[in-house]
Design an enzyme around this catalytic site. Sequence first.
Site, mmCIF file in Angstrom:
data_model
loop_
_atom_site.group_PDB
_atom_site.id
_atom_site.type_symbol
_atom_site.label_atom_id
_atom_site.label_comp_id
_atom_site.label_asym_id
_atom_site.label_seq_id
_atom_site.Cartn_x
_atom_site.Cartn_y
_atom_site.Cartn_z
ATOM 1 N N CYS A 5 5.560 37.157 106.622
ATOM 2 C CA CYS A 5 4.105 37.193 106.843
ATOM 3 C C CYS A 5 3.438 35.868 107.211
ATOM 4 O O CYS A 5 2.635 35.838 108.137
ATOM 5 C CB CYS A 5 3.427 37.760 105.610
ATOM 6 S SG CYS A 5 3.846 39.487 105.331
ATOM 7 N N ALA A 44 -6.328 34.574 103.819
ATOM 8 C CA ALA A 44 -5.656 34.327 102.533
ATOM 9 C C ALA A 44 -4.241 33.812 102.777
ATOM 10 O O ALA A 44 -3.810 32.828 102.158
ATOM 11 C CB ALA A 44 -5.621 35.602 101.695
ATOM 12 N N VAL A 95 6.073 47.033 101.734
ATOM 13 C CA VAL A 95 4.724 47.312 101.240
ATOM 14 C C VAL A 95 4.558 48.801 100.905
ATOM 15 O O VAL A 95 4.158 49.164 99.801
ATOM 16 C CB VAL A 95 3.666 46.862 102.279
ATOM 17 C CG1 VAL A 95 2.287 47.393 101.931
ATOM 18 C CG2 VAL A 95 3.622 45.347 102.332
ATOM 19 N N GLU A 144 6.248 39.457 97.593
ATOM 20 C CA GLU A 144 7.603 39.949 97.329
ATOM 21 C C GLU A 144 8.196 39.151 96.171
ATOM 22 O O GLU A 144 7.929 37.969 96.017
ATOM 23 C CB GLU A 144 8.455 39.808 98.591
ATOM 24 C CG GLU A 144 8.124 40.881 99.596
ATOM 25 C CD GLU A 144 8.928 40.749 100.890
ATOM 26 O OE1 GLU A 144 10.097 40.349 100.844
ATOM 27 O OE2 GLU A 144 8.351 41.048 101.948
HETATM 28 N N1 LIG Z 1 6.186 42.230 103.075
HETATM 29 C C1 LIG Z 1 5.138 41.749 102.463
HETATM 30 O O1 LIG Z 1 5.253 41.018 101.475
HETATM 31 C C2 LIG Z 1 3.741 42.105 102.920
HETATM 32 C C3 LIG Z 1 2.667 41.800 102.073
HETATM 33 C C4 LIG Z 1 1.392 42.147 102.492
HETATM 34 C C5 LIG Z 1 1.201 42.749 103.732
HETATM 35 N N2 LIG Z 1 2.265 43.005 104.542
HETATM 36 C C6 LIG Z 1 2.011 43.686 105.812
HETATM 37 O O2 LIG Z 1 2.336 45.059 105.650
HETATM 38 C C7 LIG Z 1 2.882 45.591 106.854
HETATM 39 C C8 LIG Z 1 4.240 46.191 106.586
HETATM 40 O O3 LIG Z 1 5.087 45.160 106.128
HETATM 41 P P1 LIG Z 1 6.528 45.456 105.508
HETATM 42 O O4 LIG Z 1 7.059 44.157 105.021
HETATM 43 O O5 LIG Z 1 6.424 46.609 104.588
HETATM 44 O O6 LIG Z 1 7.301 45.900 106.846
HETATM 45 P P2 LIG Z 1 8.690 46.668 106.958
HETATM 46 O O7 LIG Z 1 9.239 46.300 108.282
HETATM 47 O O8 LIG Z 1 9.498 46.450 105.717
HETATM 48 O O9 LIG Z 1 8.275 48.216 106.959
HETATM 49 C C9 LIG Z 1 7.597 48.850 107.994
HETATM 50 C C10 LIG Z 1 8.170 50.244 108.165
HETATM 51 O O10 LIG Z 1 7.388 50.966 109.102
HETATM 52 C C11 LIG Z 1 8.239 51.854 109.804
HETATM 53 N N3 LIG Z 1 7.604 52.336 111.035
HETATM 54 C C12 LIG Z 1 7.312 51.640 112.162
HETATM 55 N N4 LIG Z 1 6.699 52.448 113.058
HETATM 56 C C13 LIG Z 1 6.611 53.674 112.488
HETATM 57 C C14 LIG Z 1 6.089 54.935 112.917
HETATM 58 N N5 LIG Z 1 5.508 55.072 114.111
HETATM 59 N N6 LIG Z 1 6.166 55.985 112.077
HETATM 60 C C15 LIG Z 1 6.753 55.861 110.853
HETATM 61 N N7 LIG Z 1 7.248 54.694 110.391
HETATM 62 C C16 LIG Z 1 7.182 53.617 111.199
HETATM 63 C C17 LIG Z 1 9.486 51.030 110.045
HETATM 64 O O11 LIG Z 1 10.608 51.848 110.318
HETATM 65 C C18 LIG Z 1 9.613 50.266 108.710
HETATM 66 O O12 LIG Z 1 10.462 50.931 107.794
HETATM 67 C C19 LIG Z 1 2.893 44.456 107.856
HETATM 68 O O13 LIG Z 1 1.716 44.498 108.606
HETATM 69 C C20 LIG Z 1 2.867 43.211 106.971
HETATM 70 O O14 LIG Z 1 2.268 42.124 107.608
HETATM 71 C C21 LIG Z 1 3.537 42.708 104.151
#
Ligand SMILES: NC(=O)c1ccc[n+]([C@@H]2O[C@H](COP(=O)([O-])OP(=O)(O)OC[C@H]3O[C@@H](n4cnc5c(N)ncnc54)[C@H](O)[C@@H]3O)[C@@H](O)[C@H]2O)c1
Length: 458
Positions: free
Chosen positions: A275, A222, A15, A164
């Site tokens: 998710c 959603a 994201v 994604e």
């Molecule tokens: N992947 C999707 O399609 C999607 C879509 C909508 C919403 N979301 C939501 O967005 C959020 C992130 O999802 P994602 O898929 O990008 O996750 P991800 O695991 O790909 O990325 C999260 C990142 O945060 C970093 N992180 C964790 N703690 C940290 C800290 N204290 N300081 C700095 N960096 C830190 C991790 O190292 C990781 O790289 C989640 O809550 C998810 O539910 C995801």
Amino acid sequence: MPFEKTILCIGAGYVGGPTMAMIAAKCPGYKVTVVDINADRIRAWNSDHLPIYEPGLDELVKETRGRNLFFSTEIEKEIADCEIIFVSVNTPTKTFGHGAGMAADLQYWERTARQILRHANSNKIIVEKSTLPVRTALAMERILNASSGNTRFDVVSNPEFLAEGSAIKDLDTPDRVLIGSQETPEGLQARKAIVDIYANWVPRDKIIESNVWSSELSKLAANAFLAQRISSINSISALCEKTEANIDEVAYAIGTDSRIGAGFLKASVGFGGSCFKKDILNLVYICRSYGLDTVADYWQSVVKINEWQESRFIRNMLANMFNTVAGKRIALFGFAFKANTGDTRESPAIYVAKGLLEEQAEVVISDPKALSNAPKELEGVEGDMTFEPDPYAAAKEAHAIAVLTEWNQYRDLDYERVFESMIQPAFIFDGRNILDHEKLYEIGFNVLAIGKKPLKHF
Ligand SMILES: NC(=O)c1ccc[n+]([C@@H]2O[C@H](COP(=O)([O-])OP(=O)(O)OC[C@H]3O[C@@H](n4cnc5c(N)ncnc54)[C@H](O)[C@@H]3O)[C@@H](O)[C@H]2O)c1
């Protein structure tokens, strides 16, 4: 020239990376920095091999990186320097203690809040980009403002709806952008600052404003609604297989009703991704914590149907292959949870691969983008598994193919060549209903699809 606005995003994942690349592209006057504790990830974002695959992402990063988009591990310095902080850290399902297996694990989120508190020396707007339980903003504001001295923090909810595989398109032309805040003068001012960012490219009528709780809950709802549509059509697919109704025809007939709509009615082996399951389980947990057990049971059944659909797929393979797959080579076409991504988190392919390995099959996994992630998902799993990028090589001397990801390239293979190279009788289990089943049957395959009459030569 100084930048008009400085934006920081904490969390450089699926994201954070794409979303910030889009903001940087659309707002060349803003400085956008993305930080992460994972130095390897940041190194990859700064290289020619980005840590995630998304169509159009490479081009977007190439255009903006070094101009007004920066990737860094200097979290503390960047917190001090910025005005607006998007928090996009992971919020997985809790694996320990109270609520294990259901509730969201907010440790990364809270750690980030405390880090912001420690290093911020001027007022900041904190944007919840991660998907969070409803009412998290309240906890966040309490943590941030409890010992902030003269520094003021306003928390705004701006959940991400990108999918994604089509993230760049979704960010470029979103169905809507949702921004929720407290309805105090300060809250409304913070909300406006975030609206102003998106108004650079999103039509104003697609930017929805709401109170902060509605915004937080809308994201969970959603995802629950989207997953529910898949479980609904999958439940009907099982009935189709018993009655000779055809699930594609049924889905089309249902979807032409304008009250229902055609999207997300494709029957399959099941939904995956990081998710849907975690967000529904979180919703179920929240409902139970408010004593709404009937509502919780209703949403939990969406996950139950999905798990049942995955196990039904394996049972169907076994039943059709004479009740044993032990020692039989089976090619899995696709391991990503959907097409156009390398993401394998919660992919139904994990479940199918494990099931087949338990039955002592020889499993060959093929995928155009997910073969670096696939072995991690199967770490510690015993059995005969190999990873083969070339689908022709994967299918060679196999008894069966299972299509588990709807990659376009699997539609266009030379299936006569594939058939010739396989052990007979050859089976195709189309877990995504993407192949031309009649044609495959004519070639000589036994074809088992989701929600369709089996096409078998015996
Ligand atoms: N992947 C999707 O399609 C999607 C879509 C909508 C919403 N979301 C939501 O967005 C959020 C992130 O999802 P994602 O898929 O990008 O996750 P991800 O695991 O790909 O990325 C999260 C990142 O945060 C970093 N992180 C964790 N703690 C940290 C800290 N204290 N300081 C700095 N960096 C830190 C991790 O190292 C990781 O790289 C989640 O809550 C998810 O539910 C995801």
